[in-house]
Design an enzyme around this catalytic site. Structure first.
Site: not given
Length: 75
Positions: A11-12
């Site tokens: 993430c992201p």
């Protein structure tokens, strides 16, 4: 159908790369996204709510989270 392999990304990055890939698709086209980041089960559906694209199916296979996404109508 297109395939987007995002295994190993944290993430992201899975969401950012999925957003960029979706922007290159025509309405109605489909992509299967494969991720290993556990936050993808939250982040990708949230992205699709923002973009207007549709999550048609999700599941797990070969240690990856799979998402079948259909590009929505152009806005």
């Amino acid at each position: 159908m297109h395939k987007l392999d995002l295994r190993g990304l944290k993430c992201p990055l899975p969401v950012l790369k999925t957003r960029k890939f979706l922007s290159s698709l025509a309405p109605g086209e489909k992509v299967e996204v494969a991720c290993t980041d556990p936050l993808s089960v939250i982040d990708l559906p949230n992205l699709l709510r923002e973009t207007g694209d549709a999550l048609e199916a999700s599941g797990k296979a070969d240690g990856a989270l799979l998402f079948l996404i259909r590009k929505g109508a152009a806005t």
